[in-house]
Enzyme design. Structure first.
Site, PDB file in Angstrom:
ATOM      1  N   ARG A 179       0.806  -1.219   0.000  1.00 10.91           N
ATOM      2  CA  ARG A 179       0.000   0.000   0.000  1.00 10.91           C
ATOM      3  C   ARG A 179       0.838   1.268   0.000  1.00 10.91           C
ATOM      4  O   ARG A 179       0.295   2.366  -0.089  1.00 10.91           O
ATOM      5  CB  ARG A 179      -0.944   0.019   1.217  1.00 10.91           C
ATOM      6  CG  ARG A 179      -2.201  -0.788   1.042  1.00 10.91           C
ATOM      7  CD  ARG A 179      -3.185  -0.528   2.170  1.00 10.91           C
ATOM      8  NE  ARG A 179      -3.675   0.845   2.185  1.00 10.91           N
ATOM      9  CZ  ARG A 179      -4.523   1.322   3.089  1.00 10.91           C
ATOM     10  NH1 ARG A 179      -4.959   0.530   4.066  1.00 10.91           N
ATOM     11  NH2 ARG A 179      -4.930   2.585   3.042  1.00 10.91           N
ATOM     12  N   LYS A 180       2.138   1.137   0.119  1.00 11.13           N
ATOM     13  CA  LYS A 180       2.974   2.324   0.215  1.00 11.13           C
ATOM     14  C   LYS A 180       3.238   2.939  -1.157  1.00 11.13           C
ATOM     15  O   LYS A 180       2.926   2.353  -2.189  1.00 11.13           O
ATOM     16  CB  LYS A 180       4.296   1.974   0.921  1.00 11.13           C
ATOM     17  CG  LYS A 180       4.093   1.414   2.332  1.00 11.13           C
ATOM     18  CD  LYS A 180       3.282   2.355   3.196  1.00 11.13           C
ATOM     19  CE  LYS A 180       3.134   1.898   4.631  1.00 11.13           C
ATOM     20  NZ  LYS A 180       2.068   0.903   4.856  1.00 11.13           N
TER      21      LYS A 180
END
Length: 372
Positions: A179-180
């Site tokens: 998700r980064k």
């Protein structure tokens, strides 16, 4: 389905991985060192140590600072439990500090009241990619002789004034989770400009020994001895290869997500039951996530479920740590609890289109009307 997030890959990742596979050195080796050097150069840190994930980064950072049984570490309450867990791993106690309702970051005005004679460090979290008020936090740390570990899991590329998040305190910790902003699937990085801390972190990350890549360069047999409890936190060269390719794209990804966040802001302007995220002055917010607040009269959880039926994936922002049973905390953090109950993460990723945002906005309005 419009997903909450989606990593952006192209042929460069495949090229870098093939190069590692062809080399035959797939564990911690030259590609890891290349990735470390590139991250250090990007943020302006002297040293970078690649590890398995950001939780490992935080654990090693605290261990390198000597955090142990009986110590207390102040932790921004609104964060994924990895932050508090890293303190528990050291045998220390996390003391949770409430956050600012606007930025979701640690409220610097509430730090000093939590400091005791057992307090050894502060972990500010750069929530969703927006840096905390580091000037105020650093002054408090200086006044009370405390160490600063920046939880910059969401904030590689973010800036506080002219400095990169993660390089302002004693140690910074980044995540490369899916998700980064950029991802290696899983992965983490510790950065510091303190040589002694860097050496200790690297030593502890490989069982308390010299890495195999470094031993390979020795001209004579070197049999390691184990004097300390170290950890198997090393990153593989396969993982690092993805990181090397991803880092080339980081500023392109950040700029696209900032543009999309601005479009989100515009689309939410005329919706009275949802508040767009606030951005403080003098920061570069990288929008790891776009997290808004839903009106208290609307059931956020039911809204998320409704949107899923429309083919839209959303999620809560993150957690109010002090209410999690594992900590048995007596801390009160009303702002964090309020944000935890009302926050909603909306889709945001490099390949998201403006028309997707239009569709989500329309679906939010329909879903809320159905809930009333």
């Amino acid at each position: 389905m419009i997903p909450l997030c989606r990593p952006y890959f192209d042929s460069e990742e495949l090229y870098e991985i093939k190069e590692v596979l062809d080399s035959g050195w797939v564990s911690q080796g030259p590609k890891v060192r290349e990735f470390e050097n590139k991250v250090a150069d990007y943020v302006g840190a002297k040293y970078a140590i690649a590890v398995t994930n950001c939780t490992a980064s935080l654990h090693l950072a605290l261990l390198s600072l000597g955090i142990s049984m009986g110590d207390e570490v102040l932790v921004a309450d609104y964060t994924f439990p990895a932050t508090g867990h890293s303190v528990l791993y050291c045998g220390a106690k996390p003391i949770f500090v409430d956050v600012n309702l606007d930025t979701y970051n640690i409220d610097s005005d509430k730090i000093e009241e939590k400091i005791t004679e057992r307090t050894k460090a502060i972990i500010p979290v750069h929530t969703f990619g927006q840096p905390a008020e580091m000037d105020k936090i650093m002054k408090i740390a200086h006044d009370y002789n405390l160490k600063i570990v920046e939880d910059a899991a969401c904030a590689l590329g973010a800036k506080y004034k002219t400095e990169y998040a993660g390089t302002i305190g004693n140690i910074g910790c980044y995540s490369f989770h899916a998700r980064k902003g950029i991802t290696t699937g899983e992965g983490g990085m510790v950065v510091t400009s303190d040589k002694t801390l860097a050496e200790k972190i690297r030593y502890l990350s490989v069982f308390g020994m010299k890495s195999a890549w470094d031993r390979e360069k020795d001209q004579i047999l070197s049999i390691p001895e184990f004097s300390d409890i170290g950890y198997n936190y090393k990153m593989s060269d396969i993982t690092a290869a993805i990181g090397v390719a991803q880092l080339k794209k980081i500023d392109m990804i950040i700029e696209r997500k900032k543009k999309l966040a601005k479009y989100w802001d515009e689309r939410l302007e005329d919706i009275d039951f949802i508040s767009k995220p606030y951005v403080q002055k003098d920061v570069r917010h990288i929008y790891q996530s776009y997290v808004a607040l839903i009106d208290k009269n609307i059931n956020r959880n039911k809204l998320i479920s409704k949107l899923m039926k429309h083919g839209i994936q959303t999620q809560i922002g993150t957690y109010a740590s002090h209410i999690q049973p594992v900590y048995a905390s007596q801390d009160k953090c009303p702002n964090s609890l309020d944000i935890f109950n009302r926050s909603i993460a909306l889709p945001l990723y490099y390949e998201l289109k403006e028309e997707d945002i239009d569709f989500v906005t329309k679906s939010i309005k329909i879903s809320v009307s159905e809930l009333k």
